[in-house]
Design an enzyme around this catalytic site. Structure first.
Site: not given
Ligand code: PLP
Length: 463
Positions: A112
């Site tokens: 993220k």
């Molecule tokens: C947010 C997250 C996901 C999921 O991603 P999306 O874009 O919501 O599908 C998967 N793995 C980790 C470690 C995350 O932080």
């Protein structure tokens, strides 16, 4: 470039407004009216670019009405200079044609950061040009919160309120949020689950009167700018293993469908992607939908991969918009029917179309631990539980063994020691910049699972 709502009733907006708005006024999500496309030669040329150069190349067409090329260059350079690996998103090879794309070298150790480090800078840029302030409200099942706080904490124009489900995020995840203390940072632990938090955010966007004239912005992946920034690493990884001449496949640990939707967009923009694999944990609504056209909410299951613990995936609506030929009215009716339980599936032809683009697989906790163990023992590589689900799903769905399968490693294993230890592996060490995390003071409010209480708190603290 203009952006339109998936439900067809809200006005179209330019990039800066979409960036600050989050959810459209008709309850839909903003998507670009049309996508830029890259020729195979243009994609080929990306092979010699640094991550920041490639990000600039991919992102500029989406933002250029509001951000100049030179301004964007400064922002992407700063953003990705803050990552701790010189390749920013290094690829690791596990086996012949089996790869892992490490997306956890940003400040909060999850993918993220790729979007939120840039989002904070983009928001500050637009807000300072407009001389405006913004209240941001976001819900997190763990990783979004810390990444958003890291991305916005130096912003002079933003008050950030992050809701997390009380006692349902790991200690490391909680501390990554609550130890970042600042006048514009407000952590709220809600005594409910993640979907309760997400629901409160949605309701607050729908009726912002509690802010008495203020404007609410979003850092969740309903914010288009996050998706946009995530398109970049699909190109980066593909050209690194021989694209575009050689097609590649991706397996993506999926929760809210933001990350894999970015992969779908990369494909639409010209990147030869063979398979896109939706990898889910026991919270498998997307797997049931894609594999069996069965779209029904189940109760939330608490798993070892908490960042994927969701009942419904907001960004799936963006895909449905395309599957339903961008007919906002028809989609609004479908979403209402799916939400109320009146409909439990997509129209057959639309579902078949989805099946030509996506494969899917579900991996439970036991298998997640087995995969962590197997990959550690046979390939000497430690996966976090989310990434392990991705690797397993990539293996299970792989229909083209001659095509590289790249799993997005969405988090560093140190964030999820419970799964790593259950898999019989030593808990990894926190990287140096976080080594005293467990001793740092924390600051957060615990509030009841009640919209009025949360909105009241935000109104009082968003001076
Ligand atoms: C947010 C997250 C996901 C999921 O991603 P999306 O874009 O919501 O599908 C998967 N793995 C980790 C470690 C995350 O932080």
């Amino acid at each position: 470039m203009r952006y339109i709502s998936t439900r067809g009733q809200a006005p179209s907006l330019g990039f800066a407004d979409v960036l600050l708005t989050g959810l459209a006024s008709d309850g839909g999500l903003y998507v670009p009216e049309s996508l830029p496309a890259f020729s195979q030669d243009e994609i080929q040329a990306m092979a010699s670019m640094s991550y920041a150069e490639l990000a600039h190349r991919v992102i500029l067409p989406f933002v250029e009405a509001d951000v100049t090329s030179a301004e964007l260059k400064v922002m992407v350079d700063e953003t990705y200079a803050g990552f701790s690996h010189h390749a920013v998103a290094p690829l690791v090879q596990l086996d012949r044609n089996e790869w892992v794309l490490e997306l956890f070298h940003g400040p909060t150790l999850a993918f993220k950061d790729f979007a939120l480090q840039l989002l904070g800078r983009l928001m500050d840029h637009v807000l300072s040009k407009r001389n405006k302030k913004l209240v941001i409200m976001g819900a997190t099942s763990g990783d979004t919160g810390s990444a958003a706080i890291e991305g916005c904490r130096h912003s002079e124009h933003v008050q950030l309120f992050i809701l997390h489900p009380h006692e349902r995020v790991s200690e490391v995840q909680r501390r990554q949020m609550t130890t970042l203390i600042g006048d514009n940072i407000h952590n709220i632990a809600v005594t409910g689950n993640f979907d309760d938090c997400q629901q409160m955010v949605k309701q607050s966007f729908a009726d912002q009167s509690f802010l008495a004239g203020g404007q609410l912005g979003a850092v969740n992946s309903i914010n288009w700018a996050r998706i946009m920034a995530q398109i970049v690493y699909y190109f980066y990884a593909a050209v690194a293993v021989g694209g575009p001449q050689r097609p590649v496949s991706f397996s993506v640990p999926t929760g809210n469908f933001g990350d894999i939707y970015a992969g779908y967009l990369a494909q639409q923009m010209g990147l030869p992607i063979k398979q896109l694999v939706v990898a889910t944990n026991a919270n498998d609504i997307l797997h049931r939908c894609i594999s069996a056209n069965h779209y029904v909410k189940n109760d939330l299951v608490k798993t070892l991969s908490p960042s994927m613990d969701i009942m419904v995936s907001s960004n799936f609506e963006r895909l449905l918009f395309d599957l339903y030929d961008r007919n906002g009215e028809e989609l609004a009716a479908l979403i209402a029917d799916l939400n109320s339980g009146k409909a439990e599936s997509l129209a057959t032809t639309r579902w078949q179309q989805a099946r030509t683009i996506f494969a899917s697989h579900k991996v439970d906790d036991d298998l997640t631990c087995e995969v962590i163990k197997q990959v550690a023992e046979e390939h000497n590589y430690l996966l976090d539980p989310h990434s392990a689900i991705g690797v397993e799903a990539g293996r299970a769905c792989n229909e083209h063994p001659e095509v590289p399968m790249i799993t997005l490693a969405t988090a560093h294993p140190v964030k999820f020691p419970e799964a790593v230890i259950k898999a019989g592996q030593d808990g990894p060490q926190l990287p140096r910049h976080l080594s005293d995390l467990l001793e740092r003071p924390e600051d957060y409010a615990v509030l009841p699972n009640d919209l009025a209480a949360v909105q009241d708190y935000i109104a009082k603290h968003s001076h």
